[in-house]
Write an enzyme that holds these catalytic residues in place. Sequence first.
Site, PDB file in Angstrom:
ATOM      1  N   ASP A  35       0.833  -1.208   0.000  1.00  0.00           N
ATOM      2  CA  ASP A  35       0.000   0.000   0.000  1.00  0.00           C
ATOM      3  C   ASP A  35       0.863   1.252   0.000  1.00  0.00           C
ATOM      4  O   ASP A  35       2.018   1.230   0.393  1.00  0.00           O
ATOM      5  CB  ASP A  35      -0.895   0.016   1.250  1.00  0.00           C
ATOM      6  CG  ASP A  35      -2.223  -0.682   1.011  1.00  0.00           C
ATOM      7  OD1 ASP A  35      -2.466  -1.138  -0.115  1.00  0.00           O
ATOM      8  OD2 ASP A  35      -3.017  -0.769   1.964  1.00  0.00           O
ATOM      9  N   LYS A  57      -3.486   4.198  -3.355  1.00  0.00           N
ATOM     10  CA  LYS A  57      -3.568   5.498  -4.027  1.00  0.00           C
ATOM     11  C   LYS A  57      -2.645   6.505  -3.383  1.00  0.00           C
ATOM     12  O   LYS A  57      -2.339   6.432  -2.218  1.00  0.00           O
ATOM     13  CB  LYS A  57      -4.999   6.021  -3.987  1.00  0.00           C
ATOM     14  CG  LYS A  57      -5.535   6.218  -2.581  1.00  0.00           C
ATOM     15  CD  LYS A  57      -6.979   6.650  -2.625  1.00  0.00           C
ATOM     16  CE  LYS A  57      -7.592   6.448  -1.244  1.00  0.00           C
ATOM     17  NZ  LYS A  57      -9.002   6.597  -1.193  1.00  0.00           N
ATOM     18  N   MET A 169      -7.992   9.908   8.993  1.00  0.00           N
ATOM     19  CA  MET A 169      -8.572  10.445   7.749  1.00  0.00           C
ATOM     20  C   MET A 169      -9.496  11.631   8.046  1.00  0.00           C
ATOM     21  O   MET A 169     -10.558  11.768   7.428  1.00  0.00           O
ATOM     22  CB  MET A 169      -9.359   9.338   7.009  1.00  0.00           C
ATOM     23  CG  MET A 169      -8.469   8.170   6.598  1.00  0.00           C
ATOM     24  SD  MET A 169      -9.395   6.719   6.078  1.00  0.00           S
ATOM     25  CE  MET A 169      -9.728   5.922   7.633  1.00  0.00           C
TER      26      MET A 169
HETATM   27  C1  LIG Z   1      -6.653   4.164   5.464  1.00  0.00           C
HETATM   28  S1  LIG Z   1      -6.119   4.659   7.057  1.00  0.00           S
HETATM   29  C2  LIG Z   1      -5.032   3.347   7.415  1.00  0.00           C
HETATM   30  C3  LIG Z   1      -4.743   3.239   8.895  1.00  0.00           C
HETATM   31  C4  LIG Z   1      -3.745   2.144   9.211  1.00  0.00           C
HETATM   32  N1  LIG Z   1      -4.289   0.840   8.898  1.00  0.00           N
HETATM   33  C5  LIG Z   1      -3.305   2.191  10.667  1.00  0.00           C
HETATM   34  O1  LIG Z   1      -3.618   1.258  11.421  1.00  0.00           O
HETATM   35  O2  LIG Z   1      -2.622   3.144  11.038  1.00  0.00           O
HETATM   36  C6  LIG Z   1      -5.016   5.968   6.626  1.00  0.00           C
HETATM   37  C7  LIG Z   1      -4.987   7.037   7.711  1.00  0.00           C
HETATM   38  O3  LIG Z   1      -4.140   6.643   8.771  1.00  0.00           O
HETATM   39  C8  LIG Z   1      -3.526   7.774   9.321  1.00  0.00           C
HETATM   40  N2  LIG Z   1      -2.066   7.647   9.193  1.00  0.00           N
HETATM   41  C9  LIG Z   1      -1.402   6.598   8.694  1.00  0.00           C
HETATM   42  N3  LIG Z   1      -0.070   6.788   8.800  1.00  0.00           N
HETATM   43  C10 LIG Z   1       0.098   7.988   9.399  1.00  0.00           C
HETATM   44  C11 LIG Z   1       1.233   8.748   9.804  1.00  0.00           C
HETATM   45  N4  LIG Z   1       2.494   8.297   9.642  1.00  0.00           N
HETATM   46  N5  LIG Z   1       1.023   9.947  10.396  1.00  0.00           N
HETATM   47  C12 LIG Z   1      -0.214  10.411  10.598  1.00  0.00           C
HETATM   48  N6  LIG Z   1      -1.325   9.743  10.230  1.00  0.00           N
HETATM   49  C13 LIG Z   1      -1.174   8.543   9.651  1.00  0.00           C
HETATM   50  C14 LIG Z   1      -4.065   8.984   8.568  1.00  0.00           C
HETATM   51  O4  LIG Z   1      -5.216   9.454   9.251  1.00  0.00           O
HETATM   52  C15 LIG Z   1      -4.424   8.358   7.255  1.00  0.00           C
HETATM   53  O5  LIG Z   1      -5.375   9.138   6.558  1.00  0.00           O
END
Ligand SMILES: C[S@@+](CC[C@H](N)C(=O)[O-])C[C@H]1O[C@@H](n2cnc3c(N)ncnc32)[C@H](O)[C@@H]1O
Length: 249
Positions: A35, A57, A169
Amino acid sequence: MKGRVYLIGAGPGDVELLTLKAVRALASADVALVDDLVNREVLRFLRPDASVINVGKRGGCRSTPQAFIERQMVRLARQGKCVARVKGGDPFVFGRGAEEAEALRAAGVAVEVVSGITAGLGVPAALGIPVTHRDLAHGATLITGHARAGQTIDWRALAASGTTLVVYMGIAHLPQIAAELRAAGLAADTLVAVIQNGTLPGERSVVTCLQDVVSDVARAGIGSPAIVVIGKVVGLAAARAAPAVRQVA
Ligand SMILES: C[S@@+](CC[C@H](N)C(=O)[O-])C[C@H]1O[C@@H](n2cnc3c(N)ncnc32)[C@H](O)[C@@H]1O
């Protein structure tokens, strides 16, 4: 059928937050489906002969259709391949990991879930914010700021829960989220941290309050991917993160 799929959580970004189990699963893979939000540094744990398929994406482009990803995994596993499906954070937290595990099991493919550190816990922690605290928050709620069409998020109930709110998100809907929480009775000075690219070299964060969060985030140019943390525990970051913008080079 000898093939199998590991649904691997790669953690929030910092490669050192990968689990030992994830490293072992990556090392055993013939092919990895990766991803966007996954730090590419984790791919160094693949064998040199393993192939990599990028899915997901970035920058508003269309993501690879979910059904296509699931078909690819089934096809590869049926060829006897060991597949690493690598996702950001934890595969079962807003990661569609559950759907993928279901599809694989329905196709008779062996699947093992390798949990990772979810962004909603690991990103605030890196800033010194504990999402629970004996004196400040008796619980934490992980919530998406991006409801699917036809679904609504009950911000009133969330505001009343008294838990730390950890919003994934949430950037695109931040004005609406802040307004709904204010309307639900959360005080204007309720603390909020917004952290973009947490645990990565490009990490940026703002520590502010509900009343100012929209303007402060816009002024700081903070965008996605970001975690929004709302509640008293945010005060524990104040010593480290400047009230305006903290940028880690
Ligand atoms: C589709 S979700 C996936 C979440 C992921 N499965 C998790 O457990 O962290 C994607 C969201 O995770 C958050 N996110 C993921 N990585 C991040 C990071 N390094 N810093 C801040 N937010 C993050 C953001 O809100 C982003 O829009």
